[in-house]
Motif scaffolding. Structure first.
Motif, PDB file in Angstrom:
ATOM      1  N   ALA A  37       0.861  -1.188   0.000  1.00  0.00           N
ATOM      2  CA  ALA A  37       0.000   0.000   0.000  1.00  0.00           C
ATOM      3  C   ALA A  37       0.891   1.229   0.000  1.00  0.00           C
ATOM      4  CB  ALA A  37      -0.936   0.017   1.213  1.00  0.00           C
ATOM      5  N   ASN A  38       0.294   2.371  -0.309  1.00  0.00           N
ATOM      6  CA  ASN A  38       1.077   3.612  -0.357  1.00  0.00           C
ATOM      7  C   ASN A  38       1.278   4.224   1.013  1.00  0.00           C
ATOM      8  OD1 ASN A  38      -1.516   4.618   0.163  1.00  0.00           O
ATOM      9  ND2 ASN A  38      -1.265   6.379  -1.200  1.00  0.00           N
ATOM     10  N   ASN A  39       0.969   3.460   2.080  1.00  0.00           N
ATOM     11  CA  ASN A  39       1.137   4.011   3.431  1.00  0.00           C
ATOM     12  C   ASN A  39       1.771   3.017   4.408  1.00  0.00           C
ATOM     13  OD1 ASN A  39      -0.976   2.206   3.802  1.00  0.00           O
ATOM     14  ND2 ASN A  39      -2.174   3.572   5.092  1.00  0.00           N
ATOM     15  N   TYR A  40       2.409   1.969   3.922  1.00  0.00           N
ATOM     16  CA  TYR A  40       3.006   0.973   4.822  1.00  0.00           C
ATOM     17  C   TYR A  40       4.447   1.331   5.147  1.00  0.00           C
ATOM     18  CZ  TYR A  40      -0.788  -2.409   3.803  1.00  0.00           C
ATOM     19  OH  TYR A  40      -1.989  -3.058   3.667  1.00  0.00           O
ATOM     20  N   GLY A  49       5.513   5.866   5.111  1.00  0.00           N
ATOM     21  CA  GLY A  49       4.571   5.077   4.328  1.00  0.00           C
ATOM     22  C   GLY A  49       5.102   4.731   2.953  1.00  0.00           C
ATOM     23  N   ASP A  50       6.273   5.267   2.605  1.00  0.00           N
ATOM     24  CA  ASP A  50       6.905   4.959   1.322  1.00  0.00           C
ATOM     25  C   ASP A  50       7.623   3.603   1.331  1.00  0.00           C
ATOM     26  OD1 ASP A  50       6.171   7.502   0.568  1.00  0.00           O
ATOM     27  OD2 ASP A  50       8.208   8.308   0.492  1.00  0.00           O
ATOM     28  N   GLU A  51       7.968   3.125   2.515  1.00  0.00           N
ATOM     29  CA  GLU A  51       9.014   2.124   2.652  1.00  0.00           C
ATOM     30  C   GLU A  51       8.719   0.795   1.963  1.00  0.00           C
ATOM     31  OE1 GLU A  51       9.532   5.191   5.796  1.00  0.00           O
ATOM     32  OE2 GLU A  51       7.821   3.993   5.115  1.00  0.00           O
ATOM     33  N   SER A  52       7.516   0.255   2.136  1.00  0.00           N
ATOM     34  CA  SER A  52       7.216  -1.053   1.562  1.00  0.00           C
ATOM     35  C   SER A  52       7.263  -1.011   0.035  1.00  0.00           C
ATOM     36  CB  SER A  52       5.845  -1.543   2.030  1.00  0.00           C
ATOM     37  OG  SER A  52       5.492  -2.754   1.409  1.00  0.00           O
ATOM     38  N   GLU A  53       6.607  -0.012  -0.569  1.00  0.00           N
ATOM     39  CA  GLU A  53       6.620   0.092  -2.028  1.00  0.00           C
ATOM     40  C   GLU A  53       8.038   0.294  -2.557  1.00  0.00           C
ATOM     41  OE1 GLU A  53       2.242   1.738  -3.339  1.00  0.00           O
ATOM     42  OE2 GLU A  53       3.775   3.219  -2.845  1.00  0.00           O
ATOM     43  N   LEU A  54       8.831   1.101  -1.880  1.00  0.00           N
ATOM     44  CA  LEU A  54      10.201   1.329  -2.324  1.00  0.00           C
ATOM     45  C   LEU A  54      11.016   0.040  -2.287  1.00  0.00           C
ATOM     46  CD1 LEU A  54      11.054   4.753  -0.643  1.00  0.00           C
ATOM     47  CD2 LEU A  54      10.902   4.297  -3.105  1.00  0.00           C
ATOM     48  N   ARG A  78      -3.301   7.095   3.110  1.00  0.00           N
ATOM     49  CA  ARG A  78      -2.000   7.715   3.395  1.00  0.00           C
ATOM     50  C   ARG A  78      -2.228   9.050   4.109  1.00  0.00           C
ATOM     51  NH1 ARG A  78       3.302   7.374   1.142  1.00  0.00           N
ATOM     52  NH2 ARG A  78       4.460   9.336   1.291  1.00  0.00           N
ATOM     53  N   PRO A  79      -1.539   9.300   5.234  1.00  0.00           N
ATOM     54  CA  PRO A  79      -1.717  10.581   5.923  1.00  0.00           C
ATOM     55  C   PRO A  79      -1.243  11.751   5.066  1.00  0.00           C
ATOM     56  CG  PRO A  79      -0.634   8.976   7.349  1.00  0.00           C
ATOM     57  CD  PRO A  79      -0.642   8.409   5.971  1.00  0.00           C
TER      58      PRO A  79
END
Length: 307
Positions: A37-40, A49-54, A78-79
């Protein structure tokens, strides 16, 4: 393998080297579906919240295997206020928010398309026509191949699908909810913000809608089936839980499997895609072992009838 790998800790508590090793092992075993997700994990102090997608994007780039992987990511939760660890400032599902969220996810993942793009939460302040129109626009641009709704009431899922059908738009064909073998007490409330449990109504709806697939999260209840230090949440505190746990352990013993593997096999037997979050190779190997575990009619009936 009809299991989706949950990736919340990737890039944070699971560092890049271990993330790559887990993803390599999952893919080598036949796994293709990654859920992010864009907030994990924005709720962890110091995380954006960038970390998982990156982390996933870095692995895809390093392995050059984007076309072999089914990417599931989400928008809406996403906040918009840096450092906010609640959903109070969530971006929501307006057309501008959805478009901006998609661009961010595509950039972080290093891809030009998303296989299934989810509305992460409900946003009842925005008409369905606006949100679904934004998703449909992304599909027309080739940026999204299918869409899903997460943590949504069944009646609203039906209404959203009708809106899309009426306008000839891409419909929700996926729904993502919290689900496991144990059954919660009626009207039980979860402490985790934004989480919604699967209901009998949703299961009935899914049975009547063959184009709709359920992805289930928190399938193993944070390890509570097998780890004594992880107590079962009190939303499952009723006599039926004792009976279902007894049957689960009996079946696991008969099959020479772990309770976790039986839970995953039980979900997959109904066509449900379980999302399994792992942080170690041992946890991943246990989940992979569930992919080949088959429950015959008698075992499924015994598990289903325990209540």
């Amino acid at each position: 393998m009809n299991i989706a790998l949950g990736t919340i800790p990737f890039g944070t508590t699971v560092g890049q080297q271990d993330t790559f090793a887990i993803l390599d092992r999952f893919h080598e075993a036949g796994g293709t579906m990654l859920d992010t997700a864009n907030n994990y994990p924005f709720w962890v102090e110091g995380r954006s919240g960038d970390e998982s997608e990156l982390a996933i994007g870095a692995w895809l780039a390093a392995r050059g295997n984007r076309d072999e992987i089914f990417i599931s990511t989400k928008a809406g939760a996403r906040p918009t206020v840096p450092g906010d660890t609640t959903l109070d400032s969530a971006e929501g599902l307006s057309a501008p928010a959805v478009a901006k969220a998609a661009e961010g996810s595509l950039r972080r993942l290093g891809t030009d398309y998303i296989d299934v793009y989810w509305a992460h939460i409900e946003d009842r302040s925005v008409p369905f026509e606006e949100t679904l129109g934004a998703f449909n626009e992304l599909a027309q641009q080739g940026k999204v191949r299918s869409i899903g709704a997460s943590n949504i009431a069944t009646w609203r899922l039906e209404r959203a699908r009708n809106v899309s059908a009426t306008r000839g738009w891409l419909p929700y064909t996926y729904v993502q909810m919290r689900h496991t073998y144990l059954r919660p007490r009626p009207l039980a409330q979860l402490p985790e913000m934004g989480h919604r449990l699967v209901t009998d109504e949703l299961l009935d709806y899914l049975a009547a809608e063959p184009d709709l697939t359920l992805w289930a999260y928190n399938t193993l209840m944070f390890g509570a089936y097998t780890r004594p230090e992880r107590p079962i949440h009190d939303v499952y505190d009723h006599p039926g839980t004792t009976r279902r746990l007894a049957v689960l352990r009996e079946v696991a013993k008969e099959l020479g499997a772990t309770p976790n593997q039986v839970v995953l096999a039980w979900l997959m037997a109904d066509g449900i895609v379980p999302i399994v979050g792992v942080s170690t190779m041992a946890q991943l190997d246990e989940a992979i072992g569930a992919a080949d575990l088959k429950l015959d009619t008698e075992l499924r009936a015994r598990m289903d009838s325990a209540s």
